[in-house]
Design a protein around this motif. Structure first.
Motif, mmCIF file in Angstrom:
data_model
loop_
_atom_site.group_PDB
_atom_site.id
_atom_site.type_symbol
_atom_site.label_atom_id
_atom_site.label_comp_id
_atom_site.label_asym_id
_atom_site.label_seq_id
_atom_site.Cartn_x
_atom_site.Cartn_y
_atom_site.Cartn_z
ATOM 1 N N LEU A 21 1.006 -1.411 -0.065
ATOM 2 C CA LEU A 21 0.081 0.139 0.482
ATOM 3 C C LEU A 21 1.022 1.473 0.013
ATOM 4 C CD1 LEU A 21 -2.562 -0.777 2.676
ATOM 5 C CD2 LEU A 21 -2.860 -0.560 0.314
ATOM 6 N N PHE A 23 0.452 5.962 0.479
ATOM 7 C CA PHE A 23 -0.461 6.396 0.664
ATOM 8 C C PHE A 23 0.437 7.731 0.066
ATOM 9 C CE2 PHE A 23 -0.827 3.533 3.741
ATOM 10 C CZ PHE A 23 -2.382 3.302 3.419
ATOM 11 N N TYR A 45 -0.675 -0.230 -10.621
ATOM 12 C CA TYR A 45 -1.417 -1.342 -9.361
ATOM 13 C C TYR A 45 -2.846 -0.229 -9.366
ATOM 14 C CZ TYR A 45 3.572 -1.350 -6.303
ATOM 15 O OH TYR A 45 4.844 -1.630 -5.298
ATOM 16 N N THR A 85 -7.459 0.131 4.211
ATOM 17 C CA THR A 85 -6.344 -0.449 4.274
ATOM 18 C C THR A 85 -6.700 -1.755 4.672
ATOM 19 O OG1 THR A 85 -5.743 1.238 5.614
ATOM 20 C CG2 THR A 85 -3.881 -0.475 6.672
ATOM 21 N N TYR A 88 -7.194 -3.556 0.583
ATOM 22 C CA TYR A 88 -6.184 -3.331 -0.583
ATOM 23 C C TYR A 88 -5.206 -3.896 0.060
ATOM 24 C CZ TYR A 88 -9.197 -0.743 -3.688
ATOM 25 O OH TYR A 88 -10.056 -0.874 -4.848
ATOM 26 N N SER A 92 -1.776 -4.416 -4.551
ATOM 27 C CA SER A 92 -0.781 -3.123 -5.060
ATOM 28 C C SER A 92 -1.324 -2.174 -5.179
ATOM 29 C CB SER A 92 -0.120 -3.681 -5.977
ATOM 30 O OG SER A 92 0.927 -4.402 -4.993
ATOM 31 N N CYS A 93 -1.478 -0.909 -3.905
ATOM 32 C CA CYS A 93 -2.597 0.059 -4.649
ATOM 33 C C CYS A 93 -1.982 0.967 -3.891
ATOM 34 C CB CYS A 93 -3.535 -0.153 -3.313
ATOM 35 S SG CYS A 93 -5.202 1.003 -3.188
ATOM 36 N N ILE A 95 -3.038 5.677 -2.792
ATOM 37 C CA ILE A 95 -3.788 5.948 -1.860
ATOM 38 C C ILE A 95 -3.988 7.290 -2.069
ATOM 39 C CG2 ILE A 95 -5.738 6.273 -0.075
ATOM 40 C CD1 ILE A 95 -5.451 3.137 0.685
ATOM 41 N N HIS A 114 1.228 0.112 8.228
ATOM 42 C CA HIS A 114 0.098 -0.980 6.984
ATOM 43 C C HIS A 114 1.048 -0.017 5.593
ATOM 44 C CE1 HIS A 114 -2.942 -0.622 10.153
ATOM 45 N NE2 HIS A 114 -2.987 -1.759 10.035
ATOM 46 N N GLY A 115 1.549 0.651 5.424
ATOM 47 C CA GLY A 115 2.353 0.586 4.569
ATOM 48 C C GLY A 115 3.495 1.866 4.002
#
Length: 191
Positions: A21, A23, A45, A85, A88, A92-93, A95, A114-115
């Motif tokens: 993730l 951000f 992603y 969160t 995903y 692979s994202c 945000i 978380h990322g």
């Protein structure tokens, strides 16, 4: 910081390659949505604009939520961040967050757990120019006289800097290119 050269990208912490993730954080108008779209296409992603997600999830526009009170909106941001969160996790994202999202309810610490968090940094003048040229309604600036915007943005940047600067990486938005970000991403298919 005195004596420290401004770099296109500042690596502050080691990214965890198992956390896919990403951000994007930074001031309104800095280019978070632009880079979210561009980077998601380049690196394969998923892309999620948190404000659009909030609008869909709540059935209300950002200006409507803001009109109900800033804390109503900030709670919706926190809930969206947690939902996205979970949704995903392991994927692979990228945000794109709202500008104030990292500054409330321990959201920045949550994102870091978380990322990978990328802070898109720019000058107050650049941000003011982008906001004035934008077609996106930004409730924070609605009705604000043009001559007060720069000072307002400078003050807001000062308040938010301690949160933004916790990011895993800091990227100078004005000089950023795809190459600037290349080392921060790995292809989802390489896992």
């Amino acid at each position: 910081m005195p004596g420290k050269k401004d770099l296109k990208i500042t690596n502050k912490k080691q990214s965890n390659p198992s956390l896919m993730l990403i951000f994007l954080v930074g001031m309104p108008g800095v280019g978070k949505s632009y880079w979210m779209k561009k980077l998601s296409r380049q690196f394969g992603y998923e892309a999620v604009d948190m404000d659009r997600f909030i609008e869909t999830h709540t059935g209300k526009s950002i200006p409507e939520l803001f009109a109900a009170g800033e804390m109503v909106f900030r709670k919706a941001e926190q809930e969206a961040l947690e939902l996205l969160t979970r949704r995903y996790a392991g994927l692979s994202c990228i945000i794109s967050t709202g500008g104030g999202a990292p500054c409330h309810f321990q959201n920045m610490d949550f994102m870091l757990q978380h990322g990978t968090v990328i802070y898109l940094k720019a000058s107050a003048g650049f941000i003011r120019s982008r906001i004035e040229q934008s077609r996106v309604e930004r409730p924070m600036f609605t009705g604000m006289p043009e001559e007060e915007r720069l000072s307002f943005i400078e003050n807001l940047m000062e308040q938010r800097a301690p949160f933004y600067e916790k990011a895993t990486h800091i990227v100078e938005a004005l000089s950023a290119t795809i190459t600037t970000f290349a080392g921060l991403f790995h292809s989802p298919s390489s896992n």
